[in-house]
Scaffold this motif. Structure first.
Motif, PDB file in Angstrom:
ATOM      1  N   THR A 189      -5.701  34.491   1.270  1.00  0.00           N
ATOM      2  CA  THR A 189      -6.307  35.096  -0.129  1.00  0.00           C
ATOM      3  C   THR A 189      -6.864  34.105  -0.869  1.00  0.00           C
ATOM      4  OG1 THR A 189      -4.294  35.166  -1.176  1.00  0.00           O
ATOM      5  CG2 THR A 189      -5.067  37.360   0.241  1.00  0.00           C
ATOM      6  N   PHE A 190      -6.413  33.023  -0.723  1.00  0.00           N
ATOM      7  CA  PHE A 190      -6.914  31.725  -1.545  1.00  0.00           C
ATOM      8  C   PHE A 190      -7.717  30.995  -0.814  1.00  0.00           C
ATOM      9  CE2 PHE A 190      -6.016  27.495  -2.800  1.00  0.00           C
ATOM     10  CZ  PHE A 190      -6.582  27.185  -3.990  1.00  0.00           C
ATOM     11  N   GLY A 191      -7.468  30.359   0.427  1.00  0.00           N
ATOM     12  CA  GLY A 191      -8.223  29.495   1.107  1.00  0.00           C
ATOM     13  C   GLY A 191      -7.700  28.364   1.376  1.00  0.00           C
ATOM     14  N   TYR A 192      -8.255  27.080   1.430  1.00  0.00           N
ATOM     15  CA  TYR A 192      -7.492  25.964   1.814  1.00  0.00           C
ATOM     16  C   TYR A 192      -7.782  24.966   0.650  1.00  0.00           C
ATOM     17  CZ  TYR A 192      -6.977  21.643   4.637  1.00  0.00           C
ATOM     18  OH  TYR A 192      -6.369  20.488   5.085  1.00  0.00           O
ATOM     19  N   LEU A 193      -6.830  24.280   0.562  1.00  0.00           N
ATOM     20  CA  LEU A 193      -6.823  23.052  -0.531  1.00  0.00           C
ATOM     21  C   LEU A 193      -6.041  21.700  -0.052  1.00  0.00           C
ATOM     22  CD1 LEU A 193      -7.818  22.239  -3.414  1.00  0.00           C
ATOM     23  CD2 LEU A 193      -5.224  22.820  -4.312  1.00  0.00           C
ATOM     24  N   TYR A 194      -7.039  20.674  -0.030  1.00  0.00           N
ATOM     25  CA  TYR A 194      -6.417  19.352   0.306  1.00  0.00           C
ATOM     26  C   TYR A 194      -6.662  18.509  -0.517  1.00  0.00           C
ATOM     27  CZ  TYR A 194      -6.297  15.003   2.872  1.00  0.00           C
ATOM     28  OH  TYR A 194      -6.144  13.622   3.191  1.00  0.00           O
ATOM     29  N   GLY A 195      -5.402  17.460  -0.818  1.00  0.00           N
ATOM     30  CA  GLY A 195      -5.920  16.193  -1.740  1.00  0.00           C
ATOM     31  C   GLY A 195      -5.015  15.361  -1.068  1.00  0.00           C
ATOM     32  N   ASN A 196      -5.678  13.776  -1.564  1.00  0.00           N
ATOM     33  CA  ASN A 196      -4.960  12.648  -1.045  1.00  0.00           C
ATOM     34  C   ASN A 196      -5.457  11.514  -2.070  1.00  0.00           C
ATOM     35  OD1 ASN A 196      -6.173  10.101   0.368  1.00  0.00           O
ATOM     36  ND2 ASN A 196      -4.233  10.792   1.471  1.00  0.00           N
ATOM     37  N   VAL A 197      -4.362  10.757  -2.267  1.00  0.00           N
ATOM     38  CA  VAL A 197      -4.710   9.539  -3.080  1.00  0.00           C
ATOM     39  C   VAL A 197      -4.033   8.384  -2.078  1.00  0.00           C
ATOM     40  CG1 VAL A 197      -2.409   9.712  -4.237  1.00  0.00           C
ATOM     41  CG2 VAL A 197      -4.092   8.237  -5.287  1.00  0.00           C
ATOM     42  N   THR A 198      -4.654   7.362  -2.199  1.00  0.00           N
ATOM     43  CA  THR A 198      -4.378   6.228  -1.548  1.00  0.00           C
ATOM     44  C   THR A 198      -4.633   4.829  -2.436  1.00  0.00           C
ATOM     45  OG1 THR A 198      -4.989   7.134   0.745  1.00  0.00           O
ATOM     46  CG2 THR A 198      -4.815   4.527   0.651  1.00  0.00           C
ATOM     47  N   TYR A 199      -3.573   3.781  -2.154  1.00  0.00           N
ATOM     48  CA  TYR A 199      -3.783   2.643  -2.939  1.00  0.00           C
ATOM     49  C   TYR A 199      -3.473   1.457  -1.964  1.00  0.00           C
ATOM     50  CZ  TYR A 199      -3.270  -1.304  -5.991  1.00  0.00           C
ATOM     51  OH  TYR A 199      -3.426  -2.445  -6.499  1.00  0.00           O
ATOM     52  N   GLY A 200      -4.040   0.372  -1.998  1.00  0.00           N
ATOM     53  CA  GLY A 200      -3.435  -0.873  -1.034  1.00  0.00           C
ATOM     54  C   GLY A 200      -4.321  -2.130  -1.743  1.00  0.00           C
ATOM     55  N   SER A 201      -3.539  -3.307  -1.499  1.00  0.00           N
ATOM     56  CA  SER A 201      -4.071  -4.282  -2.238  1.00  0.00           C
ATOM     57  C   SER A 201      -3.312  -5.724  -1.530  1.00  0.00           C
ATOM     58  CB  SER A 201      -4.004  -4.575  -3.684  1.00  0.00           C
ATOM     59  OG  SER A 201      -4.403  -5.754  -4.015  1.00  0.00           O
ATOM     60  N   PHE A 202      -3.852  -6.833  -1.318  1.00  0.00           N
ATOM     61  CA  PHE A 202      -3.287  -7.966  -0.891  1.00  0.00           C
ATOM     62  C   PHE A 202      -2.949  -8.701  -2.282  1.00  0.00           C
ATOM     63  CE2 PHE A 202      -5.747  -7.315   2.827  1.00  0.00           C
ATOM     64  CZ  PHE A 202      -5.011  -7.556   3.752  1.00  0.00           C
ATOM     65  N   VAL A 203      -1.797  -9.365  -2.206  1.00  0.00           N
ATOM     66  CA  VAL A 203      -1.285 -10.099  -3.240  1.00  0.00           C
ATOM     67  C   VAL A 203      -0.992 -11.701  -2.948  1.00  0.00           C
ATOM     68  CG1 VAL A 203       0.441 -10.347  -4.887  1.00  0.00           C
ATOM     69  CG2 VAL A 203      -0.013  -7.926  -4.094  1.00  0.00           C
ATOM     70  N   ASN A 204      -1.572 -12.622  -3.632  1.00  0.00           N
ATOM     71  CA  ASN A 204      -1.850 -13.968  -3.614  1.00  0.00           C
ATOM     72  C   ASN A 204      -1.431 -14.586  -4.688  1.00  0.00           C
ATOM     73  OD1 ASN A 204      -1.968 -16.632  -2.319  1.00  0.00           O
ATOM     74  ND2 ASN A 204      -4.066 -16.505  -2.242  1.00  0.00           N
ATOM     75  N   GLY A 234       0.707  -1.283  -0.119  1.00  0.00           N
ATOM     76  CA  GLY A 234       0.003   0.065  -0.019  1.00  0.00           C
ATOM     77  C   GLY A 234       0.781   1.329   0.010  1.00  0.00           C
ATOM     78  N   ALA A 235       0.214   2.598  -0.445  1.00  0.00           N
ATOM     79  CA  ALA A 235       1.002   3.685  -0.314  1.00  0.00           C
ATOM     80  C   ALA A 235      -0.108   4.822  -0.231  1.00  0.00           C
ATOM     81  CB  ALA A 235       1.711   3.985  -1.873  1.00  0.00           C
ATOM     82  N   SER A 236       0.429   5.908   0.168  1.00  0.00           N
ATOM     83  CA  SER A 236      -0.260   7.080   0.494  1.00  0.00           C
ATOM     84  C   SER A 236       0.179   8.225   0.267  1.00  0.00           C
ATOM     85  CB  SER A 236      -1.077   6.950   1.659  1.00  0.00           C
ATOM     86  OG  SER A 236      -2.010   8.123   2.031  1.00  0.00           O
ATOM     87  N   PHE A 237      -0.385   9.398  -0.364  1.00  0.00           N
ATOM     88  CA  PHE A 237       0.204  10.626  -0.542  1.00  0.00           C
ATOM     89  C   PHE A 237      -1.070  11.679  -0.149  1.00  0.00           C
ATOM     90  CE2 PHE A 237       1.074  14.434  -2.991  1.00  0.00           C
ATOM     91  CZ  PHE A 237       2.066  15.012  -2.416  1.00  0.00           C
ATOM     92  N   ALA A 238      -0.533  12.876   0.781  1.00  0.00           N
ATOM     93  CA  ALA A 238      -1.628  13.707   0.868  1.00  0.00           C
ATOM     94  C   ALA A 238      -0.885  15.177   1.060  1.00  0.00           C
ATOM     95  CB  ALA A 238      -2.551  13.669   2.217  1.00  0.00           C
ATOM     96  N   PHE A 239      -1.438  16.232   0.347  1.00  0.00           N
ATOM     97  CA  PHE A 239      -1.061  17.620   0.870  1.00  0.00           C
ATOM     98  C   PHE A 239      -2.096  18.360   1.094  1.00  0.00           C
ATOM     99  CE2 PHE A 239      -2.663  17.650  -3.485  1.00  0.00           C
ATOM    100  CZ  PHE A 239      -2.848  18.978  -3.605  1.00  0.00           C
ATOM    101  N   ALA A 240      -1.722  19.504   1.760  1.00  0.00           N
ATOM    102  CA  ALA A 240      -2.574  20.786   2.022  1.00  0.00           C
ATOM    103  C   ALA A 240      -1.967  22.226   1.916  1.00  0.00           C
ATOM    104  CB  ALA A 240      -3.310  20.422   3.375  1.00  0.00           C
TER     105      ALA A 240
END
Length: 628
Positions: free
Chosen positions: A436-451, A425-431
């Protein structure tokens, strides 16, 4: 900036939320954002409201019964507020001249919930309501506040200790606001004195509901700061339920920050019709930027009824019984990089975490549930800092806005009863935040079992949140919120199902049968904060629009199905001095409904849980990407 005066003209406007929103959107179109606090007294923008306030103030000064009542429930004294939009790094630079000085004394000043001001410590309760409220409130113990501080008396002051301690106090459930001040008059080249001022919330609270037609009801009582010691008991009791038995009970007890260790104990006993839980945990988070160790350990026993995959012919839901015992433990260590800038603390941290989960199933609805031992390890890098602002999720209190980034990679191995498999699995997030602009948040997450080369129980998830800068027109404040979420299940088990109910998609929507394995939702909300207040309860109006796509099956796109939508208006009330949740009364409309369920297109409902929230950039325990 000054606190807005209470105003009785809201009694007329209370029934016209649509007009309020139209007025706001119209008036805010050309308004510039607020960047610097206004130090002048804020007055109402219309002559009518000025006349009403003057008349009410004159009435409150009379020696009559009405005058005494008005003076008790209305506050006409403006209150100075702290500066907005403060960058954590700027705060750190203010304090860096004190780094590595010896702390001679720490003076702690805890203030009661009512009638006191954190900006003006000379202010005292002025009426019987404030005095009565404080009589029934146990003020936070000084020792409890000292335990929250990241610096000690007669010790060297480390970088970030002052600003991080203030943030930790402010994020405590039973503290409304906090200020940590260095006494510049007594500061020398090698030592200093510190003053810590905190203001409590009224920690005793609760909620309830009652249905006259059936006699069913619910009663919840909670205490956020029992006897001022930081203990948090909560009890919920439901009565006159239809089936299978008439009562339900849930009890939880937390002891926060035992000693000075930042270890919290959580215990729970839940006995509901379709869910039973017994659990006990000890945990310590990466509570501050410079925390080096974190971890948790505990055990839980759960018996529940889960929804089974629906078919097209189902008119009632099908459920299966599931029970298990789970033992869970993890440990984390943070490492900071060297800096050659004396007095400056780098905010980046590399974190390593290890976790073991032992799950023993006793009753299973399908063969897809196997007893197993799961071993996980994570490596991550986190950079975080905090800004301060108001009117985000609160009604004027100081709020800490997390910004930064975090990236983590997780791997593991599951030793199950029938099969063994690996996990990746892996994850990345930022904010980012700018006044004058406001707030921006983003996230992407991936995960999986392998057999055996087969990817199983996979998940790909995206999330974003944006809220605009704060607009002002006189005493009216407006902010917009936009949220997007996408969850795609990859080769999931049939029992793994997503819904679009309430906070998962359409607020207020509730369908038992509508489920899927892929979901995409878009949510919009406009919050108009009004200048109206009564007994400390401030009023905001809300307009929202929600859209959700849902599909079932690994190869089916959610965009091939017609979306479900929800629209609504409502009111939001909150008293920042009380522990009660925000009260929301929403009127919603759903144009499209499931064909095989009897659900109303219109709904009026009360909600206390906020629909949006911040995601902090602290490193969490290693885990499998959650499919929900």
């Amino acid at each position: 900036m000054h606190r807005l005066y209470p105003n009785y003209s809201f009694l007329l406007r209370l029934f016209m939320p649509g007009l309020l929103l139209l007025f706001a959107i119209n008036g805010f179109a050309q308004v510039k954002p607020v960047i610097k606090p206004d130090t002048t007294i804020v007055t109402d923008t219309t002559r009518f409201e000025d006349r009403v306030m003057r008349n009410l103030k004159e009435l409150s000064e009379r020696k009559t019964i009405m005058g005494k009542l008005l003076s008790s429930i209305l506050d006409f004294t403006p209150e100075n507020e702290a500066a907005l939009n403060l960058d954590a790094e700027l705060i750190e630079r203010e304090y860096e001249k004190h780094n590595y000085k010896v702390v001679r004394t720490i003076r702690v000043i805890p203030l009661d919930a009512f009638g006191y001001s954190i900006q003006d410590t000379a202010r005292v309760p002025a009426n019987w309501i404030e005095k009565t409220g404080n009589f029934f409130h146990a003020k936070t113990k000084k020792s409890l506040i000292r335990n929250k501080l990241l610096f000690e008396q007669n010790e060297t002051l480390e970088p970030l200790a002052l600003v991080e301690s203030e943030r930790l106090l402010r994020q405590t459930d039973y503290i409304l606001d906090a200020r940590i001040i260095v006494n510049e008059q007594t500061t020398s080249e090698d030592s200093l004195d510190v003053i810590v001022i905190t203001k409590d919330v009224f920690s005793l609270g609760g909620s309830g509901s009652f249905t006259p037609s059936s006699g069913a009801g619910r009663l919840t009582v909670r205490e956020l700061n029992f006897l001022g010691l930081g203990h948090q008991p909560e009890v919920t009791y439901r009565f006159n339920q239809n089936r299978p038995r008439p009562w339900e009970f849930a009890g939880r007890y937390s002891i926060e920050n035992i000693g000075r260790s930042y270890i919290t104990a959580d215990m729970a006993y839940v006995n509901e019709n379709y869910y039973q839980e017994k659990s006990a945990f000890l945990r310590r988070d990466f509570y501050a930027t410079n925390t080096r160790y974190a971890g948790a350990a505990g055990v839980s026993q759960v018996e529940e009824r889960i929804l089974l995959p629906p078919t097209d012919a189902d008119t009632i839901p099908r459920f299966g019984n599931l029970s298990y015992t789970r033992r869970d433990a993890w440990f984390g260590r943070a490492f900071k990089f060297k800096t050659y800038n004396l007095g400056y603390e780098p905010r980046g941290r590399m974190i390593i975490g290890l976790r073991v989960i032992d799950t023993n199933y006793k009753t299973i609805p399908t063969d897809n549930f196997q007893s197993n031992q799961l071993y996980l390890g994570s490596v991550g890098y986190s950079v975080r800092k905090y800004y301060k602002d108001r009117y985000l999720f609160g009604f004027g209190r100081t709020e800490d806005i997390p910004a930064g980034s975090i990236v983590s990679v997780t791997t593991g191995y599951e030793n199950a009863t029938l099969t063994n498999r690996r996990y990746l699995g892996a994850s990345f997030a930022f904010a980012r935040y700018r006044p004058t602009f406001g707030y921006l948040y983003g996230n992407v997450t991936y995960g999986s079992f392998v057999n055996d080369g087969s990817w199983q129980q996979g998940l790909l998830q995206f999330q974003s949140l944006y809220f605009t800068r704060l607009y002002e027109n006189g005493n009216w404040k407006l902010r917009h919120y936009i949220q997007g979420r996408a969850t795609f299940g990859l080769n999931r088990n049939p029992e793994d199902l997503l819904s679009i109910n309430n906070n998962d998609g359409l607020r207020g929507f509730n369908s038992t049968l509508l489920r899927g394995s892929k979901r995409l939702t878009l949510n919009y909300e406009a919050n108009l904060y009004t200048p109206f207040s009564f007994l400390g309860f401030k009023l905001a109006t809300v307009a929202f629009a929600d859209v959700a796509w849902l599909s079932f099956g690994n190869k089916t796109s959610p965009f091939k199905n017609k979306p479900y939508t929800g629209y609504g208006l409502g009111f939001r009330f909150r008293n920042e001095y009380l522990s009660f949740s925000t009260i929301q009364i929403l009127f919603s409309f759903y144009p499209r409904l499931p064909a095989n369920e009897d659900i109303s297109s219109f709904k009026v409902y009360e909600a206390s849980r906020p629909y949006y929230d911040f995601t902090d950039f602290r490193f969490e325990r290693p885990g499998v990407a959650e499919f929900k």
